[in-house]
Design a protein around this motif. Structure first.
Motif, PDB file in Angstrom:
ATOM      1  N   LEU A 371       0.907  -1.177  -0.065  1.00  0.00           N
ATOM      2  CA  LEU A 371       0.052   0.073  -0.211  1.00  0.00           C
ATOM      3  C   LEU A 371       0.786   1.092   0.141  1.00  0.00           C
ATOM      4  O   LEU A 371       1.677   1.421   1.070  1.00  0.00           O
ATOM      5  CB  LEU A 371      -0.856  -0.001   1.082  1.00  0.00           C
ATOM      6  CG  LEU A 371      -2.129   1.031   1.159  1.00  0.00           C
ATOM      7  CD1 LEU A 371      -2.938   0.962   0.056  1.00  0.00           C
ATOM      8  CD2 LEU A 371      -2.820   1.220   2.569  1.00  0.00           C
ATOM      9  N   ALA A 372       0.649   2.183  -1.030  1.00  0.00           N
ATOM     10  CA  ALA A 372       1.421   3.341  -1.181  1.00  0.00           C
ATOM     11  C   ALA A 372       1.084   4.396  -0.360  1.00  0.00           C
ATOM     12  O   ALA A 372       1.852   5.268  -0.100  1.00  0.00           O
ATOM     13  CB  ALA A 372       1.689   3.621  -2.510  1.00  0.00           C
ATOM     14  N   LEU A 373      -0.283   4.604  -0.301  1.00  0.00           N
ATOM     15  CA  LEU A 373      -0.672   5.661   0.540  1.00  0.00           C
ATOM     16  C   LEU A 373      -0.988   5.366   2.038  1.00  0.00           C
ATOM     17  O   LEU A 373      -0.870   4.191   2.476  1.00  0.00           O
ATOM     18  CB  LEU A 373      -1.987   5.868  -0.062  1.00  0.00           C
ATOM     19  CG  LEU A 373      -2.403   6.440  -1.563  1.00  0.00           C
ATOM     20  CD1 LEU A 373      -3.972   6.465  -1.839  1.00  0.00           C
ATOM     21  CD2 LEU A 373      -1.752   7.941  -1.525  1.00  0.00           C
ATOM     22  N   ASP A 374      -0.865   6.613   2.815  1.00  0.00           N
ATOM     23  CA  ASP A 374      -1.188   6.179   4.160  1.00  0.00           C
ATOM     24  C   ASP A 374      -2.676   5.651   4.522  1.00  0.00           C
ATOM     25  O   ASP A 374      -3.635   6.091   3.865  1.00  0.00           O
ATOM     26  CB  ASP A 374      -1.089   7.385   4.860  1.00  0.00           C
ATOM     27  CG  ASP A 374      -1.554   7.487   6.248  1.00  0.00           C
ATOM     28  OD1 ASP A 374      -0.644   6.877   6.986  1.00  0.00           O
ATOM     29  OD2 ASP A 374      -2.620   8.068   6.744  1.00  0.00           O
ATOM     30  N   PRO A 375      -2.780   4.651   5.236  1.00  0.00           N
ATOM     31  CA  PRO A 375      -4.131   3.829   5.679  1.00  0.00           C
ATOM     32  C   PRO A 375      -4.911   4.701   6.081  1.00  0.00           C
ATOM     33  O   PRO A 375      -6.143   4.549   5.740  1.00  0.00           O
ATOM     34  CB  PRO A 375      -3.583   3.028   6.654  1.00  0.00           C
ATOM     35  CG  PRO A 375      -2.080   2.614   6.506  1.00  0.00           C
ATOM     36  CD  PRO A 375      -1.456   3.866   6.171  1.00  0.00           C
ATOM     37  N   GLY A 376      -4.715   5.910   6.521  1.00  0.00           N
ATOM     38  CA  GLY A 376      -5.872   6.944   7.065  1.00  0.00           C
ATOM     39  C   GLY A 376      -6.168   7.703   5.892  1.00  0.00           C
ATOM     40  O   GLY A 376      -7.296   8.115   6.234  1.00  0.00           O
ATOM     41  N   THR A 384      -5.325   8.744  -4.619  1.00  0.00           N
ATOM     42  CA  THR A 384      -4.986   7.473  -5.741  1.00  0.00           C
ATOM     43  C   THR A 384      -3.489   7.806  -5.931  1.00  0.00           C
ATOM     44  O   THR A 384      -2.890   8.743  -5.912  1.00  0.00           O
ATOM     45  CB  THR A 384      -5.671   7.553  -6.982  1.00  0.00           C
ATOM     46  OG1 THR A 384      -5.336   6.540  -7.902  1.00  0.00           O
ATOM     47  CG2 THR A 384      -5.618   8.785  -7.763  1.00  0.00           C
ATOM     48  N   THR A 385      -2.765   6.533  -6.238  1.00  0.00           N
ATOM     49  CA  THR A 385      -1.272   6.666  -6.759  1.00  0.00           C
ATOM     50  C   THR A 385      -1.104   6.403  -8.192  1.00  0.00           C
ATOM     51  O   THR A 385      -0.242   6.415  -8.765  1.00  0.00           O
ATOM     52  CB  THR A 385      -0.607   5.588  -5.920  1.00  0.00           C
ATOM     53  OG1 THR A 385      -1.210   4.445  -6.259  1.00  0.00           O
ATOM     54  CG2 THR A 385      -0.743   6.095  -4.486  1.00  0.00           C
ATOM     55  N   GLY A 386      -2.388   5.975  -9.018  1.00  0.00           N
ATOM     56  CA  GLY A 386      -2.128   5.874 -10.242  1.00  0.00           C
ATOM     57  C   GLY A 386      -3.225   6.495 -11.178  1.00  0.00           C
ATOM     58  O   GLY A 386      -3.688   7.738 -10.866  1.00  0.00           O
ATOM     59  N   ALA A 413       1.520  -4.224   3.953  1.00  0.00           N
ATOM     60  CA  ALA A 413       2.249  -5.065   3.047  1.00  0.00           C
ATOM     61  C   ALA A 413       2.362  -6.402   3.763  1.00  0.00           C
ATOM     62  O   ALA A 413       2.801  -6.685   4.876  1.00  0.00           O
ATOM     63  CB  ALA A 413       3.507  -4.619   3.068  1.00  0.00           C
ATOM     64  N   PRO A 414       1.774  -7.334   3.041  1.00  0.00           N
ATOM     65  CA  PRO A 414       1.013  -7.157   1.963  1.00  0.00           C
ATOM     66  C   PRO A 414      -0.172  -6.612   2.104  1.00  0.00           C
ATOM     67  O   PRO A 414      -0.778  -6.591   3.052  1.00  0.00           O
ATOM     68  CB  PRO A 414       1.029  -8.730   1.191  1.00  0.00           C
ATOM     69  CG  PRO A 414       0.679  -9.525   2.367  1.00  0.00           C
ATOM     70  CD  PRO A 414       1.724  -8.907   3.529  1.00  0.00           C
TER      71      PRO A 414
END
Length: 426
Positions: A371-376, A384-386, A413-414
């Motif tokens: 996960l690239a974003l902060d869970p919060g 979004t990262t894409g 992760a994962p």
């Protein structure tokens, strides 16, 4: 407001100043006549019985600028200053009473001189009326100055009060103009005037309600477009595959798949509408069905899609989970979002695991990505990262909450998302 205040003050001043000016004039003239009478009475003391025998009389000083004289009954001036003969006022005083009057430009008071109960002469005192008018005019000038000062004060107070009232009204007008121009964040602030504060509060409440309604409409459009995209894509792929079949091939599987796609499309529309209605009318009951059937349908929709990209999809349902009942359509929509998210942003094998957790049904959707974003912030709209819209996870969480459940990140992760739904029911 200034005009009204000035008009009111002018009316009050006219109603007050006019009678006051008349009272001042009368008072000054009455005071002067009273002073003349006292001077004349003081002079009568100096006139003794010998006056009739022709003795000289010593009179006190007259009023400043005035004249004081004593006349015998033939109205001949015997001492002091004045006309050589008595005027009408002096002749009337010879009748035995004090007479106040005017003679030409002068104020005149005549007092009879009485000796042994008979009138032996008349003392006449006079001053020019212009000297009294001079004092009256000074008093009127002072009164006019006070009136103008009061008027100027009223204008200043009215202007200040008008500014105090017009400033918040102008602020309300500016806020309304900004809102009309599209700035829904504009708000009117308090000013300390209860009525205008109430108006500002009502306007702000109206704008906030409109903002919520507009935001709900935007969210509905975004939710509908996002949720329908996946369903329409699957339906299109199935139809294209059927189109590529050779002539005479059995099209019944294609038709069944298309019918399943349209059914899922209809459920998607109903879920988006239900989510929109939940914001205004509260939660609506959702039909429940066996979780196994929901998972089977999700697997049929997504197995081929992930396989086309070289990805595996596994569903794990431990023994005992066959009796779990969940809100079917809602769970299917949330699974679609999570699997679509795994397809677009994850990698490796995607595993959907069902388990019971503290009296609730837990569905874990995991892949081998990170996960690239902060869970919060991952469930915030627009995050979004894409190339995605950043709407899907926000819609999934809203759907879960509308069904009385909860969606969260279990691990970064994962990447693992966990959907918690109300407890299992047989």
């Amino acid at each position: 407001m200034v005009r009204v205040a000035v008009a009111a003050v002018l009316v009050a001043l006219v109603l007050l100043a006019g009678p006051l000016a008349a009272v001042v004039q009368r008072s000054y003239f009455e005071d002067e006549r009273g002073a003349l009478e006292r001077t004349a009475l003081a002079a009568t003391v100096a006139v003794g019985p010998e006056f009739t025998a022709g003795d000289a009389v010593e009179l006190p000083a007259p009023r400043p600028g005035g004249r004081l004289g004593v006349y015998d009954l033939s109205m001949r001036l015997r001492a002091g200053t004045g006309g050589k003969t008595g005027d009408a006022v002096a002749r009337r005083a010879a009748g035995g009473k004090v007479v106040r009057g005017s003679s030409g430009p002068d104020l005149v008071v005549a007092v009879p001189v009485v000796s042994t109960e008979r009138v032996i002469g008349v003392v006449r005192a006079s001053v020019p009326a212009r000297s009294v008018w001079f004092r009256v005019l000074w008093a009127w000038g002072l009164l006019l100055g006070v009136t103008l000062f009061a008027l100027a004060t009223a204008v200043l107070v009215a202007r200040r009060q008008a500014r105090a009232l017009s400033t918040p009204v102008e602020a309300l007008s500016r806020a309304a103009t900004q809102i009309a121009a599209g700035d829904l964040g504009a708000r009117a602030g308090p000013c300390g005037i209860a009525e205008l504060d109430q108006l500002a509060y009502s306007q702000n409440a109206m704008v906030e309600q409109l903002t919520r309604l507009l935001q709900r409409e935007r969210d509905f459009s975004a939710n509908a477009s996002h949720q329908l995209r996946t369903a329409l894509t699957g339906l299109q792929l199935g139809l294209e595959a059927g189109q590529g079949l050779p002539a005479g091939a059995d099209l019944r599987p294609v038709v069944r798949e298309a019918l399943e796609g349209t059914r899922h499309l209809e459920e998607t529309v109903e879920e988006v509408l239900r989510l929109a209605r939940a914001d205004t009318a509260g939660q609506h009951p959702v039909p429940r069905e066996r979780l196994v059937r929901v998972l089977d349908r999700a697997e049929s929709r997504w197995h081929g899609v992930l396989a086309a990209t070289g990805r595996r999809l596994e569903f794990r349902s431990p023994p005992g989970t066959e009796s779990f009942h969940v809100p079917g359509r809602t769970t299917g929509q949330i699974l679609d979002v999570l699997l679509d998210n795994a397809l677009r942003h994850g990698r490796g094998t995607t595993v959907v695991t069902v388990r019971e957790a503290a009296g609730a049904v837990a569905i874990d959707v995991a892949d081998e990505g990170r996960l690239a974003l902060d869970p919060g912030a991952v469930f915030a709209r627009g995050s979004t990262t894409g190339s995605g819209t950043g709407i899907g996870l926000a819609v999934a969480r809203e759907l879960a909450e509308a069904a009385g459940g909860r969606l969260g990140v279990r691990a970064a992760a994962p990447t693992t998302f966990t959907l918690l739904l109300p407890g299992p029911e047989g």
